[in-house]
Design a protein around this motif. Structure first.
Motif, mmCIF file in Angstrom:
data_model
loop_
_atom_site.group_PDB
_atom_site.id
_atom_site.type_symbol
_atom_site.label_atom_id
_atom_site.label_comp_id
_atom_site.label_asym_id
_atom_site.label_seq_id
_atom_site.Cartn_x
_atom_site.Cartn_y
_atom_site.Cartn_z
ATOM 1 N N LYS A 153 0.846 -1.199 0.000
ATOM 2 C CA LYS A 153 0.000 0.000 0.000
ATOM 3 C C LYS A 153 0.884 1.254 0.000
ATOM 4 C CE LYS A 153 -4.052 -1.938 2.269
ATOM 5 N NZ LYS A 153 -4.815 -2.038 3.521
ATOM 6 N N ALA A 154 0.248 2.424 0.213
ATOM 7 C CA ALA A 154 1.006 3.680 0.282
ATOM 8 C C ALA A 154 1.486 3.872 1.718
ATOM 9 C CB ALA A 154 0.140 4.848 -0.159
ATOM 10 N N ILE A 155 2.583 3.219 2.049
ATOM 11 C CA ILE A 155 3.156 3.292 3.399
ATOM 12 C C ILE A 155 4.663 3.192 3.219
ATOM 13 C CG2 ILE A 155 2.577 0.820 3.546
ATOM 14 C CD1 ILE A 155 2.764 0.982 6.534
ATOM 15 N N HIS A 156 5.421 3.965 3.987
ATOM 16 C CA HIS A 156 6.868 3.977 3.733
ATOM 17 C C HIS A 156 7.716 3.759 4.980
ATOM 18 C CE1 HIS A 156 6.152 8.016 5.174
ATOM 19 N NE2 HIS A 156 7.425 8.328 5.122
ATOM 20 N N VAL A 157 7.067 3.708 6.163
ATOM 21 C CA VAL A 157 7.837 3.556 7.405
ATOM 22 C C VAL A 157 7.272 2.384 8.196
ATOM 23 C CG1 VAL A 157 8.442 4.660 9.587
ATOM 24 C CG2 VAL A 157 8.415 6.011 7.510
ATOM 25 N N CYS A 158 8.148 1.600 8.775
ATOM 26 C CA CYS A 158 7.743 0.454 9.586
ATOM 27 C C CYS A 158 7.044 0.927 10.858
ATOM 28 C CB CYS A 158 8.974 -0.382 9.937
ATOM 29 S SG CYS A 158 8.638 -1.765 11.024
ATOM 30 N N GLU A 159 5.917 0.301 11.184
ATOM 31 C CA GLU A 159 5.176 0.698 12.386
ATOM 32 C C GLU A 159 5.855 0.203 13.659
ATOM 33 O OE1 GLU A 159 1.414 -1.066 11.571
ATOM 34 O OE2 GLU A 159 0.958 0.341 9.948
ATOM 35 N N LEU A 160 6.751 -0.772 13.521
ATOM 36 C CA LEU A 160 7.389 -1.356 14.709
ATOM 37 C C LEU A 160 8.679 -0.632 15.077
ATOM 38 C CD1 LEU A 160 6.888 -5.148 13.891
ATOM 39 C CD2 LEU A 160 5.401 -3.624 15.193
ATOM 40 N N CYS A 161 9.542 -0.376 14.057
ATOM 41 C CA CYS A 161 10.857 0.198 14.394
ATOM 42 C C CYS A 161 11.132 1.502 13.650
ATOM 43 C CB CYS A 161 11.960 -0.816 14.095
ATOM 44 S SG CYS A 161 12.330 -0.984 12.329
ATOM 45 N N PHE A 162 10.162 1.971 12.862
ATOM 46 C CA PHE A 162 10.295 3.216 12.080
ATOM 47 C C PHE A 162 11.382 3.134 11.001
ATOM 48 C CE2 PHE A 162 8.599 4.576 16.257
ATOM 49 C CZ PHE A 162 7.347 4.967 15.815
ATOM 50 N N GLY A 163 11.806 1.916 10.664
ATOM 51 C CA GLY A 163 12.762 1.749 9.563
ATOM 52 C C GLY A 163 12.072 1.980 8.230
ATOM 53 N N PRO A 164 12.856 2.218 7.168
ATOM 54 C CA PRO A 164 12.260 2.424 5.839
ATOM 55 C C PRO A 164 11.797 1.108 5.224
ATOM 56 C CG PRO A 164 14.644 2.547 5.693
ATOM 57 C CD PRO A 164 14.323 2.363 7.147
ATOM 58 N N LEU A 165 10.724 1.170 4.454
ATOM 59 C CA LEU A 165 10.213 -0.028 3.793
ATOM 60 C C LEU A 165 10.745 -0.115 2.364
ATOM 61 C CD1 LEU A 165 6.478 0.010 4.953
ATOM 62 C CD2 LEU A 165 8.472 -1.024 6.078
ATOM 63 N N GLU A 166 10.976 -1.356 1.943
ATOM 64 C CA GLU A 166 11.490 -1.583 0.593
ATOM 65 C C GLU A 166 10.660 -2.678 -0.079
ATOM 66 O OE1 GLU A 166 15.728 -1.053 -1.064
ATOM 67 O OE2 GLU A 166 15.707 -2.985 -0.050
ATOM 68 N N VAL A 167 10.539 -2.576 -1.403
ATOM 69 C CA VAL A 167 9.747 -3.560 -2.139
ATOM 70 C C VAL A 167 10.485 -4.897 -2.189
ATOM 71 C CG1 VAL A 167 8.683 -4.107 -4.359
ATOM 72 C CG2 VAL A 167 8.732 -1.741 -3.565
ATOM 73 N N LYS A 168 9.731 -5.970 -1.934
ATOM 74 C CA LYS A 168 10.288 -7.326 -1.972
ATOM 75 C C LYS A 168 9.703 -8.041 -3.189
ATOM 76 C CE LYS A 168 10.139 -11.517 0.788
ATOM 77 N NZ LYS A 168 9.332 -12.139 1.853
ATOM 78 N N TYR A 169 10.573 -8.682 -3.982
ATOM 79 C CA TYR A 169 10.166 -9.316 -5.238
ATOM 80 C C TYR A 169 10.266 -10.840 -5.158
ATOM 81 C CZ TYR A 169 10.738 -4.656 -7.219
ATOM 82 O OH TYR A 169 10.636 -3.320 -7.474
ATOM 83 N N ASN A 170 9.583 -11.489 -6.081
ATOM 84 C CA ASN A 170 9.723 -12.922 -6.277
ATOM 85 C C ASN A 170 10.714 -13.123 -7.435
ATOM 86 O OD1 ASN A 170 9.487 -15.572 -7.166
ATOM 87 N ND2 ASN A 170 7.288 -15.677 -6.774
ATOM 88 N N TYR A 171 11.977 -13.350 -7.090
ATOM 89 C CA TYR A 171 13.014 -13.424 -8.135
ATOM 90 C C TYR A 171 12.910 -14.687 -8.981
ATOM 91 C CZ TYR A 171 14.966 -9.214 -6.134
ATOM 92 O OH TYR A 171 15.123 -7.922 -5.714
ATOM 93 N N ASP A 172 12.302 -15.737 -8.423
ATOM 94 C CA ASP A 172 12.087 -16.942 -9.236
ATOM 95 C C ASP A 172 11.117 -16.623 -10.371
ATOM 96 O OD1 ASP A 172 13.749 -18.439 -7.628
ATOM 97 O OD2 ASP A 172 12.124 -19.056 -6.273
#
Length: 439
Positions: free
Chosen positions: A36-55
Motif C-alpha cells: 500500500k502507500a506506506i513507507h515507514v515500519c510501524e514497529l521500528c520506524f525503519g524504511p520499507l522496501e519492495v520485496k520481489y519474487n526473483y524466481d
C-alpha cells in the motif's frame, strides 16, 4: 518473520499475471506489509522496501525479452513495482552511455563512460525514472492527486508526468530555487508551493500534508515504489556495456537513495542470471556545503549528523539524508569512497564536462565530475578500470551557477576588420590563459 499486518492473499486482488512484487519489507527489522502507500515500519520506524519474487522474474525475463521491450525504462517492467501492463510511458530512460574520449584523456583514464541523464525525457533529469514508476503505482493505488517535496528536478518531473497522466498535482519547493527549475515546473500548471525554508523543512511540512490530505507523495508515502525507478540506471548501464558490469561507478549523493538503488539493480541482474557476478566499487559525490554522508565516511562514523545546506549544488543539498547510512554501508562494503568538493570545483567540473564532451550538466553533475577528478588525483580510483559516471540533470536548469565563470561574447561591428581585431584579441587571451596554466 514478523507479520506487522495481515497480509492479503493477493489472488483476490487479481493482479495481472505479470506482477512480480509481493510485499513491502522493513530494511531494519524485516517486518512485512501489504503493498500500500506506506513507507515507514510501524514497529521500528525503519524504511520499507519492495520485496520481489526473483524466481518469477527469472521465469519471465531473458536478455532477448528485455531487448524486445519498449525503448524506455519499461523494458525492465518485471523488476519494477507495478502491476499494470500499461504503465505511464513518456519515453523515459534508455539515455546514452557515452564512451568518453577527450575527458578520459584529460584525466588520464582508459575506460570512462558517461551515463547521460541530462537528456532524459521528458524533463531532462533522472527523476523522470522514479516519477514514472511512482505515478504508475499511485494510479494503481487509487490516488487522484500527487505531490512531492523537491529541490527542483523532482518538481519538474512530477508536474510534467502528472499532466500527461491526467492527475492533479501540487508540489512543494524551497523558495530559493534556480529560476529555470521554478519555470520548468510552472509550465505544466500544477499548484506550486514555494516554502520559506530549506529542503529538510519542506520535507517535514509535506509529511504533515500527506497525513492530513491523503495525497500520493512520490517521495514520502509512495517512496518504496518511487525509489525503485532508480534501479533502471543500473540495468541500462549493464545492458549498454554488453551485459557486463563496470568496475566502478561514480554518482551524486543527495538522500543517498540513487546510490543504494544502483547497487540493488546490479545485484538483481546478477541474481536472475542476466550478468556475471562482479564486485563494483561505489564512489559517492557531495558538495562541501552539504556533505553529511562524506563527513561520516571520513570520520569513520556509522551514523549521519544532519547539516544546514549552503552550496551552489541545490539539487543535492539534503542536510538530513534519508538513505545516508545505507549509502555509507555500500561505499564501505564495495571498497569505494565518498568525497566532497567545493563550489569552485563543482563549477570547474561543469565546465570540464562541457568543454571535453559537449555535455552541459547541472551542479550535481559538476559535483560528480569534480569528485571523479579528485579521487583519481588522490589515487582512490584506478585509471585503468572501467568507470561509469552518472550525470543526473541538465545544465540549462541551473544557469545561474556558471554565470560570471564563463566567457562573454565578443561584440563586433558588422565589418571584417572589426572581426579580425576581435579574433586576434581572443587568441591573445587564450595564449595568456595557457601561460598562466603553465606557470
Amino acid at each position: 518473520m514478523i507479520q506487522a499486518t495481515e497480509l492479503h492473499n493477493h489472488s483476490h486482488d487479481t493482479p495481472l499475471k505479470g506482477a512480480t512484487f509481493e510485499q513491502l519489507k522493513c530494511k531494519e527489522c524485516g517486518a512485512e506489509y501489504e503493498t500500500k502507500a506506506i513507507h515507514v515500519c510501524e514497529l521500528c520506524f525503519g524504511p520499507l522496501e519492495v520485496k520481489y519474487n526473483y524466481d518469477e522474474i527469472r521465469r519471465q525475463v531473458t536478455r532477448e525479452s528485455i531487448q524486445a521491450g519498449p525503448n524506455s525504462i519499461w523494458r525492465y517492467r518485471p523488476f519494477l513495482p507495478v502491476m499494470t501492463d500499461n504503465p505511464i510511458d513518456v519515453g523515459t530512460g534508455m539515455t546514452p552511455l557515452v564512451k568518453s574520449n577527450r575527458l578520459a584523456r584529460r584525466l588520464g583514464m582508459k575506460n570512462l563512460y558517461i551515463k547521460n541523464d541530462a537528456v532524459n525525457m521528458p524533463t531532462l533529469s533522472f527523476k523522470d525514472r522514479v516519477v514514472s514508476v511512482a505515478l504508475t503505482r499511485a494510479k494503481e493505488l487509487g490516488f487522484t492527486t500527487v505531490s512531492c517535496a523537491s529541490t527542483g528536478n523532482l518538481a519538474n518531473s512530477t508536474a510534467a508526468i502528472a499532466a500527461y497522466a491526467g492527475l492533479d498535482c501540487c508540489v512543494f519547493i524551497p523558495s530559493d530555487l534556480e529560476a529555470g527549475k521554478v519555470l520548468g515546473t510552472l509550465i505544466y500548471n500544477p499548484t506550486l508551493m514555494s516554502v520559506k525554508g530549506n529542503y529538510d523543512q519542506v520535507n517535514r511540512l509535506c509529511s504533515e500534508v500527506a497525513n492530513t490530505h491523503g495525497w500520493g507523495f512520490v517521495n514520502i508515502n509512495l517512496r518504496p515504489y518511487y525509489s525503485e525507478g532508480s534501479k533502471t540506471l543500473a540495468y541500462e548501464v549493464a545492458e549498454q556495456l554488453g551485459w557486463q558490469l563496470p568496475d566502478r561507478i561514480v554518482a551524486p549523493l543527495a538522500s543517498g537513495s540513487l546510490f543504494t538503488k544502483i547497487y540493488k539493480g546490479f545485484q538483481e541482474f546478477i541474481q536472475v542470471g542476466l550478468v556475471d557476478e562482479k564486485a563494483v566499487r561505489f564512489t559517492g559525490a557531495q558538495a562541501e556545503g552539504c556533505s553529511p554522508i562524506a563527513a561520516a565516511f571520513h570520520e569513520g562514523r556509522d551514523f549521519i549528523k544532519p547539516v544546514k545546506p549552503n552550496t551552489v549544488a541545490k539539487s543535492i543539498a539534503i542536510g538530513n539524508p534519508a538513505d545516508g547510512v545505507y549509502a555509507l554501508e555500500i561505499a564501505h562494503k564495495t571498497n569505494g569512497n565518498i568525497e566532497s568538493v567545493s563550489d569552485a570545483e563543482i563549477i570547474e567540473g561543469m565546465k570540464l564536462l562541457a568543454e571535453t564532451e559537449g555535455i552541459f550538466t547541472e551542479t550535481a553533475g559538476g559535483t560528480t565530475i569534480a569528485v571523479l577528478k579528485k579521487s583519481l588525483e588522490a589515487g582512490k580510483i584506478d585509471p585503468d578500470e572501467t568507470t561509469v559516471v552518472y550525470i543526473t540533470g541538465n545544465g540549462l536548469k541551473t544557469q545561474e551557477a556558471v554565470q560570471g565563470y564563463i566567457g562573454e561574447p565578443l561584440t563586433i561591428e558588422p565589418k571584417l576588420e572589426s572581426f579580425e581585431r576581435a579574433l586576434e584579441r581572443s587568441r591573445t587571451l587564450d595564449r595568456l590563459e595557457w601561460q598562466q596554466v603553465l606557470v
